[in-house]
Enzyme design. Sequence first.
Site, short mmCIF file in Angstrom:
data_model
loop_
_atom_site.label_atom_id
_atom_site.label_comp_id
_atom_site.label_asym_id
_atom_site.label_seq_id
_atom_site.Cartn_x
_atom_site.Cartn_y
_atom_site.Cartn_z
N TRP A 136 0.58 -1.20 0.03
CA TRP A 136 0.23 -0.02 -0.03
C TRP A 136 0.83 1.26 -0.18
O TRP A 136 0.13 2.32 -0.12
CB TRP A 136 -0.85 0.26 1.05
CG TRP A 136 -0.04 -0.42 2.35
CD1 TRP A 136 -0.11 -1.45 3.09
CD2 TRP A 136 0.73 0.61 3.16
NE1 TRP A 136 0.68 -1.43 4.21
CE2 TRP A 136 1.15 -0.24 4.55
CE3 TRP A 136 1.14 1.76 3.18
CZ2 TRP A 136 2.00 0.07 5.27
CZ3 TRP A 136 2.10 2.42 4.00
CH2 TRP A 136 2.48 1.42 5.25
N LYS A 160 -2.91 -8.51 -7.19
CA LYS A 160 -3.57 -8.74 -5.79
C LYS A 160 -3.05 -7.58 -5.02
O LYS A 160 -2.04 -7.40 -4.57
CB LYS A 160 -3.41 -10.16 -5.06
CG LYS A 160 -3.97 -10.15 -3.82
CD LYS A 160 -3.07 -9.82 -2.62
CE LYS A 160 -3.68 -9.95 -1.09
NZ LYS A 160 -4.60 -8.78 -0.91
N HIS A 161 -3.69 -6.55 -4.77
CA HIS A 161 -3.27 -5.26 -4.23
C HIS A 161 -3.64 -5.40 -2.71
O HIS A 161 -4.39 -6.28 -2.21
CB HIS A 161 -4.10 -4.08 -4.59
CG HIS A 161 -2.93 -2.80 -4.88
ND1 HIS A 161 -2.18 -2.83 -3.75
CD2 HIS A 161 -3.15 -1.88 -5.68
CE1 HIS A 161 -1.50 -1.48 -4.19
NE2 HIS A 161 -2.05 -1.13 -5.28
N PRO A 163 -5.25 -4.68 0.88
CA PRO A 163 -6.64 -4.35 1.11
C PRO A 163 -7.15 -2.97 1.47
O PRO A 163 -8.45 -2.77 1.24
CB PRO A 163 -7.04 -5.51 2.21
CG PRO A 163 -5.66 -5.88 2.86
CD PRO A 163 -4.77 -5.67 1.76
N SER A 213 6.57 -7.46 3.21
CA SER A 213 7.38 -7.90 4.25
C SER A 213 7.91 -9.18 4.25
O SER A 213 7.66 -9.91 3.26
CB SER A 213 6.32 -7.97 5.38
OG SER A 213 5.53 -9.18 5.44
N GLU A 234 10.91 -8.18 -3.38
CA GLU A 234 11.20 -7.02 -2.66
C GLU A 234 10.76 -6.97 -1.51
O GLU A 234 9.45 -6.63 -1.13
CB GLU A 234 10.96 -5.89 -3.52
CG GLU A 234 11.95 -4.64 -3.45
CD GLU A 234 11.04 -3.64 -2.56
OE1 GLU A 234 11.62 -3.73 -1.11
OE2 GLU A 234 10.30 -2.71 -2.56
N LEU A 235 11.44 -7.24 -0.28
CA LEU A 235 11.05 -7.32 1.07
C LEU A 235 11.58 -6.26 2.10
O LEU A 235 11.30 -6.45 3.28
CB LEU A 235 11.41 -8.54 1.39
CG LEU A 235 10.86 -9.75 0.63
CD1 LEU A 235 11.55 -11.25 1.09
CD2 LEU A 235 9.29 -9.71 0.17
N CYS A 268 10.25 1.49 1.54
CA CYS A 268 11.27 0.15 1.73
C CYS A 268 12.75 0.34 1.85
O CYS A 268 13.37 0.21 2.47
CB CYS A 268 11.00 -0.75 0.77
SG CYS A 268 9.18 -1.52 0.42
N GLU A 365 13.33 -3.40 10.85
CA GLU A 365 12.93 -2.35 10.03
C GLU A 365 11.85 -1.46 10.78
O GLU A 365 10.96 -2.13 11.34
CB GLU A 365 12.31 -2.90 8.81
CG GLU A 365 11.81 -1.93 7.87
CD GLU A 365 11.30 -2.45 6.42
OE1 GLU A 365 11.35 -1.53 5.40
OE2 GLU A 365 10.76 -3.42 6.56
#
Length: 462
Positions: A136, A160-161, A163, A213, A234-235, A268, A365
């Site tokens: 998001w 799949k975005h 929510p 994540s 990409e986390l 990120c 993080e």
Amino acid sequence: MTLSPASHAISVNPASGETLSAIPWASQQEVDAALALADSGYRLWRQTPVAERAQRLRELGAALRRRGEEMAQTITREMGKPIVQARAEVAKSAGLCDWYAEHGPAMLAPEPTLVEGGNAVIERRPLGPVLAVMPWNFPLWQVMRGAVPILLAGNSYLLKHAPNVTGCAALLATLFTEAGFLPGTFGWVNATNEGVSQAINDPRIAAVTVTGSVRAGAAIGAQAGAALKKCVLELGGADPFIVLNDADLDMAVKAAVAGRYQNTGQVCAAAKRFIVEAGIAERFTERFVAAAAELKQGAPDDESTFLGPMARFDLRDELHAQVEATLREGATLLLGGSKTPGAGNYYPATVLGNVTPEMTAFRQELFGPVAAITVAKDAQHALALANDSEFGLSATVFTADEALAADFAARLECGGVFINGYSASDARVAFGGVKKSGFGRELSHFGLHEFCNVQTVWKNRV
């Protein structure tokens, strides 16, 4: 009837706490229908000439510009991004379309080899439908930076975005239609975790891309691996920002504040761990705290706001718990450090001093407007501290010594190094990380080629 996240994807305005929408989760049958459409769309789209695909991207960039304010307002309303930054996200995404439309076709041209007589070439073919699980925090840019090259290569893209940004997802789907993309080339499905698993295990999905994540990436990556599907992850990260004694202090402070607090710290690749050499640490810290204190926090639709609300209430709670844990571990609170009262999901610019490697703010993080400052004994200690992390997305080095900066770049364990400037993503260069920040690359020709079948074509080999 009371709606809950168990039955609906709920979007809440983080500036007010108002519920914006509640979209039912897709059923197993609806996921299957989305997969069927993505598959049929791919089989038509892959036959479309590359030049025509590029033209669709130009039309998409134009559609984004036509409806740019609507998209920016939707971003601001759903996840709290300050409106000026939301408009910049739209402009950057439109520019991405233009760049790939101009330069991408040449990157897909047959590539000669060293085989005698030119009897072998490398062709890059599409793989098939790609499932994209997106977050998001950049609800437009992070979709577009994957979707644009994936589609140019001839694949279809099923989103799949997150929510809490379903309005952004729905508007995106409309824009792709307005740009003339074939039905099924870009799709959106409001899938649950079970729906994602269903899609990954379906033979019609060829590959998976995830931004999110570590926990989400590990779970989805494991499922993709078990299904023998290509995966790009990409986390996120705990990116170091190194300031050495000879750094330009004015430039370093300006970049540090912008690099940490843009998008309310929810980036990120944002600077998170500030590792400062002892000789400059006191002056840097004093000026950094003063500059952070001047940042205006307020309503995200106010053009003078720099810090908006955090996007989700649960993540503000998590961030505050990390701050409190770090203070219990012995850090010093230099600025902020408490939830802003009221209905909105605000957290102030916060700075933690005297942070050491065993503390929570160093090891985890911090996905919000919190900076952790650690003092290094010397330059080599700063480098060691920077690499002392399970993450490896990007790193920043501020120094006047070009040779030392080049040496640091070679030894930093991360996907991107920024010398005398803060981290960013750009269509022209690769983006991605190592360690628990993930693997694979987005953007540039690397992102375009990630989801291609690299096919060797031989002629007259007897």
